[in-house]
Each structure stands twice: as structure tokens, then as C-alpha cells.
Design an enzyme around this catalytic site. Structure first.
Site, PDB file in Angstrom:
ATOM      1  N   ASN A 108       0.849  -1.182   0.000  1.00  6.53           N
ATOM      2  CA  ASN A 108       0.000   0.000   0.000  1.00  6.53           C
ATOM      3  C   ASN A 108       0.884   1.231   0.000  1.00  6.53           C
ATOM      4  O   ASN A 108       2.003   1.200   0.540  1.00  6.53           O
ATOM      5  CB  ASN A 108      -0.901   0.026   1.238  1.00  6.53           C
ATOM      6  CG  ASN A 108      -1.815   1.247   1.267  1.00  6.53           C
ATOM      7  OD1 ASN A 108      -2.446   1.572   0.278  1.00  6.53           O
ATOM      8  ND2 ASN A 108      -1.855   1.928   2.410  1.00  6.53           N
ATOM      9  N   HIS A 110       0.983   5.136   1.280  1.00  2.00           N
ATOM     10  CA  HIS A 110       0.319   5.998   2.262  1.00  2.00           C
ATOM     11  C   HIS A 110       0.986   7.368   2.213  1.00  2.00           C
ATOM     12  O   HIS A 110       2.231   7.442   2.237  1.00  2.00           O
ATOM     13  CB  HIS A 110       0.442   5.387   3.663  1.00  2.00           C
ATOM     14  CG  HIS A 110      -0.208   6.204   4.723  1.00  2.00           C
ATOM     15  ND1 HIS A 110      -1.573   6.235   4.920  1.00  2.00           N
ATOM     16  CD2 HIS A 110       0.323   7.034   5.652  1.00  2.00           C
ATOM     17  CE1 HIS A 110      -1.842   7.060   5.919  1.00  2.00           C
ATOM     18  NE2 HIS A 110      -0.725   7.550   6.387  1.00  2.00           N
ATOM     19  N   SER A 137       4.997   6.809   1.987  1.00  2.57           N
ATOM     20  CA  SER A 137       5.580   5.517   2.360  1.00  2.57           C
ATOM     21  C   SER A 137       4.878   4.392   1.616  1.00  2.57           C
ATOM     22  O   SER A 137       3.655   4.434   1.459  1.00  2.57           O
ATOM     23  CB  SER A 137       5.401   5.263   3.866  1.00  2.57           C
ATOM     24  OG  SER A 137       5.885   6.365   4.634  1.00  2.57           O
ATOM     25  N   ASP A 146      -2.007   0.749   8.216  1.00  2.00           N
ATOM     26  CA  ASP A 146      -0.834   1.590   7.899  1.00  2.00           C
ATOM     27  C   ASP A 146       0.348   1.308   8.816  1.00  2.00           C
ATOM     28  O   ASP A 146       1.101   2.224   9.164  1.00  2.00           O
ATOM     29  CB  ASP A 146      -1.221   3.079   7.999  1.00  2.00           C
ATOM     30  CG  ASP A 146      -2.329   3.447   7.019  1.00  2.00           C
ATOM     31  OD1 ASP A 146      -3.110   4.357   7.341  1.00  2.00           O
ATOM     32  OD2 ASP A 146      -2.427   2.794   5.956  1.00  2.00           O
TER      33      ASP A 146
HETATM   34  C1  GRF Z   1      -2.899   9.440  -2.810  1.00  2.00           C
HETATM   35  O1  GRF Z   1      -2.573  10.497  -1.927  1.00  2.00           O
HETATM   36  C2  GRF Z   1      -2.451   8.145  -2.172  1.00  2.00           C
HETATM   37  O2  GRF Z   1      -1.326   8.337  -1.312  1.00  2.00           O
HETATM   38  C3  GRF Z   1      -3.617   7.762  -1.351  1.00  2.00           C
HETATM   39  O3  GRF Z   1      -4.737   8.072  -2.178  1.00  2.00           O
HETATM   40  C4  GRF Z   1      -4.431   9.286  -2.901  1.00  2.00           C
HETATM   41  C5  GRF Z   1      -4.948   9.204  -4.307  1.00  2.00           C
HETATM   42  O4  GRF Z   1      -4.249   8.193  -4.968  1.00  2.00           O
HETATM   43  N1  GRF Z   1      -3.559   6.367  -0.993  1.00  2.00           N
HETATM   44  P1  GRF Z   1      -4.548   7.852  -6.533  1.00  2.00           P
HETATM   45  O5  GRF Z   1      -4.375   9.124  -7.316  1.00  2.00           O
HETATM   46  O6  GRF Z   1      -5.987   7.364  -6.613  1.00  2.00           O
HETATM   47  O7  GRF Z   1      -3.525   6.815  -6.864  1.00  2.00           O
END
Ligand code: GRF
Length: 197
Positions: A108, A110, A137, A146
Site C-alpha cells: 500500500n 500511504h 511511504s 498503515d
Molecule cells: C494518494 O494520496 C495516495 O497516497 C492515497 O490516495 C491518494 C490518491 O491516490 N492512498 P490515486 O491518485 O488514486 O492513486
């Protein structure tokens, strides 16, 4: 060649960064499914445009029955026979039962420098704390939210006048560098953390 399933909930910018990187012929993995809990997720169309099989299981009809939702989620997921799962902007909390099934092969990303700021609103919390730097991360997913082993981190400065939005955009740029670098290494079986300059 490792088979990678990517789970998204929205735009899927991290998924796109991973899929585009896996299109390089020297990459040890390839995408076999992009799966969303939201049938309207824009990332599904973007994945299909890149030729990646997609599926969606709407979590809403299941209400609070997480286990029933996950049972439905497992159907297209297991059919794709993934070796690795990448959660990429996937906004549903998974039960320990689901996580245990994929322990050691589910990643994942984060948007904080874990262990700081697990959970939501990470950028505002960093700003409120007056942190001089923030970042993202990639970690192995375990039953504790997380909190799994860190597989990579990237740092950005917090700048004067930053809002949660401007900081999020700066971190997101690094997410798109970090996650592909981590997956390349993880797919070879190397679990040493990637620390981007
Ligand atoms: C990002 O900030 C990611 O870190 C979090 O969700 C947000 C959107 O991610 N998990 P994405 O553009 O859908 O990949």
C-alpha cells in the site's frame, strides 16, 4: 514474471504510474487486473485504455458487512491469479481475514512518513504539527492499519504558505516515483527498503 493486481477507489494516478512502469520490457512484473470498489472510478477507464483487464465490486450494497464485500471482491481477484496486490488509492479498510490471505505480498502507498500520521488527513496533520518535511511511504499491508514493514519512503519539504492541497500535490509527485521503484525491487523478492533521494 510476477502477476500484479491493483486495487483502486478513484482516479488511480498511482495505479497508472505502476502500470506504465510495468510496460517497460525489463520490468519483473505485469498488471493482470485493476479492481475498484467504485464502478465509477475514473481509474477503471484509464486502466482499460492501457489494455489492463478491469473489474469493479461496489461496496455500498454490502453496507457494514465488510466480510461479504470482501468475499465478492475475492471472486475477480482470485480469478486473475495475482502474485502481488498493490493497493493504490484504495480507500476501504480490509479485514484481518482478507489481509492474512495476502500477507507478505500486498503493498500500500500511504501519503505520510510512517509511522507518523497513519489514517486520514495526513497533510493537514503535518502542517498543524509544523513539520519541516512530509512525504509518502510504501508498506506491506498487515492487519494493523498503515503499520506494516516499510518498503520505501520519499520526502518533500514543507514550504511556507503550504496548504494541505499544495503539500498533497508535492507528495503525490513523489508517490509516482516511489511506488514503481518499490514494486520493481519487491517483485524480484528483494525486501530492502527503497529510500528515494
Ligand atoms: C494518494 O494520496 C495516495 O497516497 C492515497 O490516495 C491518494 C490518491 O491516490 N492512498 P490515486 O491518485 O488514486 O492513486
Amino acid at each position: 514474471m510476477k502477476r500484479v493486481a491493483l486495487l483502486i477507489s478513484g482516479g488511480g494516478s498511482n495505479m497508472l504510474a505502476l502500470v506504465r512502469d510495468m510496460a517497460e520490457e525489463d520490468h519483473p512484473a505485469r498488471p493482470v487486473l485493476v479492481l475498484s470498489n467504485d464502478p465509477a472510478a475514473a481509474g477503471l477507464t484509464r486502466a482499460a485504455d492501457l489494455g489492463v483487464p478491469t473489474a469493479a465490486v461496489d461496496h455500498r450494497p454490502f453496507g457494514r458487512d465488510r466480510a461479504a464485500f470482501e468475499t465478492a471482491l475475492l471472486e475477480p481477484l482470485l480469478a486473475a491469479k495475482p502474485d502481488i496486490l498493490c493497493l493504490a488509492g484504495f480507500m476501504r479498510i480490509l479485514t484481518p481475514g482478507f489481509v492474512t490471505r495476502f500477507e507478505g505480498r500486498m503493498l500500500n502507498i500511504h501519503p505520510s512518513l510512517l509511522p507518523k500520521y497513519p489514517g486520514l488527513h495526513t497533510h493537514q496533520r503535518a502542517l498543524d504539527a509544523g513539520d519541516a518535511e512530509a512525504g509518502c511511504s510504501v508498506h506491506e499491508v498487515t492487519a494493523d492499519l498503515d503499520a506494516g514493514p516499510i518498503l520505501g519512503q520519499a520526502r518533500v519539504p514543507v514550504l511556507p504558505g503550504d496548504t494541505a492541497e499544495t503539500l498533497a500535490a508535492r507528495v503525490l509527485t513523489q508517490e509516482h516515483r516511489l511506488y514503481p521503484a518499490v514494486l520493481r525491487r519487491f517483485a524480484t523478492g528483494d525486501r530492502r527498503p527503497v529510500l528515494l533521494p
